[in-house]
Design a protein around this motif. Structure first.
Motif, PDB file in Angstrom:
ATOM      1  N   LYS A 228      46.422 -14.832  15.599  1.00  0.00           N
ATOM      2  CA  LYS A 228      45.569 -15.582  16.522  1.00  0.00           C
ATOM      3  C   LYS A 228      45.635 -15.000  17.932  1.00  0.00           C
ATOM      4  O   LYS A 228      44.622 -15.002  18.658  1.00  0.00           O
ATOM      5  CB  LYS A 228      45.978 -17.057  16.536  1.00  0.00           C
ATOM      6  N   TYR A 229      46.794 -14.511  18.316  1.00  0.00           N
ATOM      7  CA  TYR A 229      46.909 -13.882  19.631  1.00  0.00           C
ATOM      8  C   TYR A 229      45.945 -12.708  19.747  1.00  0.00           C
ATOM      9  O   TYR A 229      45.229 -12.564  20.755  1.00  0.00           O
ATOM     10  CB  TYR A 229      48.348 -13.393  19.871  1.00  0.00           C
ATOM     11  N   ARG A 232      42.360 -13.772  19.963  1.00  0.00           N
ATOM     12  CA  ARG A 232      42.027 -14.229  21.319  1.00  0.00           C
ATOM     13  C   ARG A 232      41.785 -13.033  22.235  1.00  0.00           C
ATOM     14  O   ARG A 232      40.919 -13.067  23.118  1.00  0.00           O
ATOM     15  CB  ARG A 232      43.151 -15.110  21.874  1.00  0.00           C
ATOM     16  N   ASN A 233      42.540 -11.978  22.030  1.00  0.00           N
ATOM     17  CA  ASN A 233      42.359 -10.790  22.853  1.00  0.00           C
ATOM     18  C   ASN A 233      41.032 -10.093  22.560  1.00  0.00           C
ATOM     19  O   ASN A 233      40.411  -9.525  23.455  1.00  0.00           O
ATOM     20  CB  ASN A 233      43.516  -9.815  22.627  1.00  0.00           C
ATOM     21  N   GLY A 235      38.289 -11.554  21.805  1.00  0.00           N
ATOM     22  CA  GLY A 235      37.221 -12.299  22.459  1.00  0.00           C
ATOM     23  C   GLY A 235      36.064 -12.544  21.507  1.00  0.00           C
ATOM     24  O   GLY A 235      36.273 -12.846  20.328  1.00  0.00           O
ATOM     25  N   GLU A 264      40.070 -18.277  14.267  1.00  0.00           N
ATOM     26  CA  GLU A 264      41.251 -19.134  14.183  1.00  0.00           C
ATOM     27  C   GLU A 264      41.201 -20.034  12.958  1.00  0.00           C
ATOM     28  O   GLU A 264      42.214 -20.212  12.263  1.00  0.00           O
ATOM     29  CB  GLU A 264      41.375 -19.984  15.459  1.00  0.00           C
TER      30      GLU A 264
END
Length: 304
Positions: A228-229, A232-233, A235, A264
């Motif tokens: 998930k990190y 998120r990066n 986008g 996610e």
């Protein structure tokens, strides 16, 4: 191998049933004995194939089943790269001029090397994701692999030499080119190798394709928070709208009540999908679509 003939009005194509892809000497002998100017090679003769393509100078592929997953991959990625990921001879006819087959096979050490070396016809991507999944025989990567699927030295050699045979139009100095290599290994469940390429280009690239492959790698190793990190990066990636619609359509076809697709939400679904369940079957199909669409975008991003 046994040879037969298929006739389509103005053309005749010699068809060879490939029984042992490791025996190039026998295959070459079969092609040399063919009287046809064009030769089709396949492993399956279970279904009649109609509408044989017109005579051309390039290698072409004709699916046994239209709208199969293999058909989708071929039209999204082209024959050269589709032949790396899928056994196209299992799924239809690989057609090329007799002399082209002989010229390439006589210079190659393996069937896989020959396929990536062939001069493939350019194929325009199809935007339609209306895949006939029940008729698709292609193996789909599992959600959490325990080992890679690089089962023979020929496959490993083709992957290791990808920089040499990939199209010259790709910018080999770009981070997105490294992301292409990350994608190749990810399809084969070689998580460690894929990770090396994606990690080397993190936070870079036109659409951060390396970070996307990085996120997929961590999802498939079961490190969901790390996945998930990286999502998120990434986008907002250009493939998201297409994949979201495909996921919605497939969920409805599968009679599954699922929230709208997002990176996610999909990580959460993969984390709890039980092996053999309808949810796992759905997730593997979406994951396969995701990898193909991402490879398409990664190739575009790496193009000069």
């Amino acid at each position: 191998m046994t040879a037969s003939q298929q006739h389509n009005d103005s053309q005749e194509i010699g068809t060879i049933i490939l029984q042992n892809e490791n025996d190039l000497v026998e295959l070459i002998s079969q092609i040399e004995s063919s009287s046809s100017k064009r030769v089709a090679i396949t492993k399956s003769s279970s279904k009649a194939i109609l509408n044989l393509p017109n005579d051309g100078a390039h290698c072409q592929w004709l699916p046994q089943v239209r709208k199969s997953f293999a058909d989708f991959v071929y039209h999204e990625l082209g024959g050269q790269i589709a032949s790396v990921w899928l056994p196209l001879a299992d799924e239809g006819l690989i057609i090329a001029a007799r002399d082209s087959w002989l010229s390439v096979l006589q210079q190659c050490e393996s069937w896989q090397e020959a396929l990536v070396t062939m001069s493939w016809e350019d194929v325009s991507p199809q935007s339609c994701l209306n895949i006939d999944w029940p008729e698709s025989r292609s193996f789909l990567p599992v959600l959490e692999p325990q080992e890679d699927r690089i089962s023979n030295s020929a496959t490993r050699q083709v992957l290791q030499q990808a920089e040499r045979w990939l199209p010259e139009s790709l910018n080999r100095k770009s981070p997105d080119f490294q992301a292409v290599l990350a994608g190749f290994y990810q399809w084969y469940d070689a998580l460690h190798m894929s990770h090396e390429f994606s990690q080397a280009v993190q936070y870079t690239g036109r659409n951060k394709a390396g970070d996307y492959w990085h996120a997929i790698m961590h999802r498939r190793e079961g490190d969901y928070s790390n996945s998930k990190y990286w999502f998120r990066n990434v986008g907002s990636h250009p493939l998201y709208p297409t994949l979201k619609k495909a996921a919605k359509d497939l969920a409805e076809q599968s009679a599954l009540n699922l929230p709208a697709w997002s990176p996610e939400q999909f990580v959460d679904l993969c984390s709890r999908a039980e092996p053999g369940s309808d949810h796992e079957k759905y997730a593997r199909r979406i994951q396969a679509l995701e990898m193909v669409l991402l490879m398409r975008h990664t190739l575009d991003d790496a193009t000069l």
